[in-house]
Design an enzyme around this catalytic site. Structure first.
Site, PDB file in Angstrom:
ATOM      1  CB  ALA A   2      -0.948  -0.010   1.199  1.00 27.79           C
ATOM      2  CE1 TYR A   5       3.936  -8.913 -12.803  1.00 27.66           C
ATOM      3  CE2 TYR A   5       2.894  -8.802 -14.958  1.00 27.66           C
ATOM      4  CZ  TYR A   5       2.902  -8.477 -13.609  1.00 27.66           C
ATOM      5  OH  TYR A   5       1.869  -7.748 -13.068  1.00 27.66           O
TER       6      TYR A   5
END
Ligand code: NDP
Ligand code: 8X3
Length: 258
Positions: free
Chosen positions: A14, A157
């Site tokens: 965050a 990824y």
């Protein structure tokens, strides 16, 4: 009044991008929060902004999700602070480089796999038993369009985001009958610090990713998460795949000139 007012939400990663926007959006819905990331200064800044703007409780937990012992310690601390996590948003993650496998860096692969897959599992393992015992809870995993479609230089990824989708799908079987919900949110091209991280701080190369297109904003992804977690308890939004209007697939972008 929001259906999640008074709930506790734990949002990983965050300190920027989606995670920051998701934390702010859930706070606006009336959730108390635990937010995580490695950069303590950023974490404290985001927490202070949320407390000031939304007057909700915000706990900060600085740890690296790749470190299993640190993750378990931090989340045990969160448990005694919060008592319960109603919503877990597994967002912390990254891509590194855009190299073909034959020229790729195994260190980069380790970091992507350890963060995006193993870190997500460590956090989930710590939080989910409480949810299944309480027979309520919502796990939101941040996947990607790269969890469906691959592209050159994105093998590892994409593999991590295929894995995130598999984990979300399998988790729904694991928790069936417990009332716990699992949502996989799968964004396409979005402008955050993602490309800056991917290209090792090269601002010019990062900016070129978004040149001439209107990408998703972090708030668009936060909006999708907020929508999923505010559905009535009998509704589980399994998947949200969202892309910019200027994008049809990973490298199929409409770029305006000039
Ligand atoms: P950002 O780089 O802006 O944010 C990534 C967040 O993950 C940061 O808060 C960072 O915090 C945290 N993080 C990274 N590694 C670790 C770690 N080892 N331990 C703890 N926290 C970590 O990128 P986004 O907001 O774009 O990315 C968020 C998620 O969205 C990722 O999972 C990404 O794969 C996914 N995604 C991104 C898309 C995009 O185009 N932007 C599209 C689709 C999916 P800190 O550095 O402080 O630890
Ligand atoms: C991030 C989107 O297309 O760069 O998950 O892989 S993409």
């Amino acid at each position: 009044m929001s259906t999640i007012r008074g709930s506790w939400a734990l949002v990983t990663g965050a300190t920027s991008g989606f995670g920051e926007a998701i934390a702010k959006r859930l706070a606006a819905e009336g959730c108390a929060l635990a937010i995580t990331g490695r950069r303590e200064d950023r974490l404290e800044r985001v927490a202070a902004e949320i407390r000031r703007e939304h007057q909700v409780e915000v706990a900060t937990l600085a740890f690296d999700v790749r470190d299993r012992a640190a993750t378990e310690r931090a989340l045990a601390q969160a448990d005694s602070l919060l008592g319960k996590t109603d919503i877990l948003v597994n967002n912390a993650g990254l891509a590194l480089a855009l190299d073909p496998v034959h020229a790729g860096s195994p260190d980069d692969w380790d970091q992507m796999i350890d963060t995006n897959v193993k870190g997500l599992l460590y956090v989930t393992r710590a939080v989910l038993p409480g949810m299944t015992q309480r027979r309520r809870g919502h796990v939101v995993n941040i996947g990607s369009v790269a969890g469906h479609l691959v592209y050159a230089g994105g093998a590892v990824y994409a593999a991590t985001k295929f894995a995130v989708r598999a984990i979300s799908d399998a988790l729904r079987y694991d928790v069936l009958g417990t009332g716990v919900r699992v949502t996989n949110v799968e964004p396409g091209l979005a402008e955050t610090e993602f490309s800056l991280v991917r290209f090792g701080g090269d601002r010019e190369r990062a900016a070129s990713v978004y040149k001439g297109v209107e990408p998703l904003r972090a708030e668009d992804v936060a909006d999708a998460v907020a929508w999923a977690v505010t559905r009535p308890p009998h509704v589980n939004v399994q998947t949200i795949l969202l892309m910019p209007t200027d994008q049809a697939g990973p490298h199929a972008l409409h770029r305006r000139q000039g």
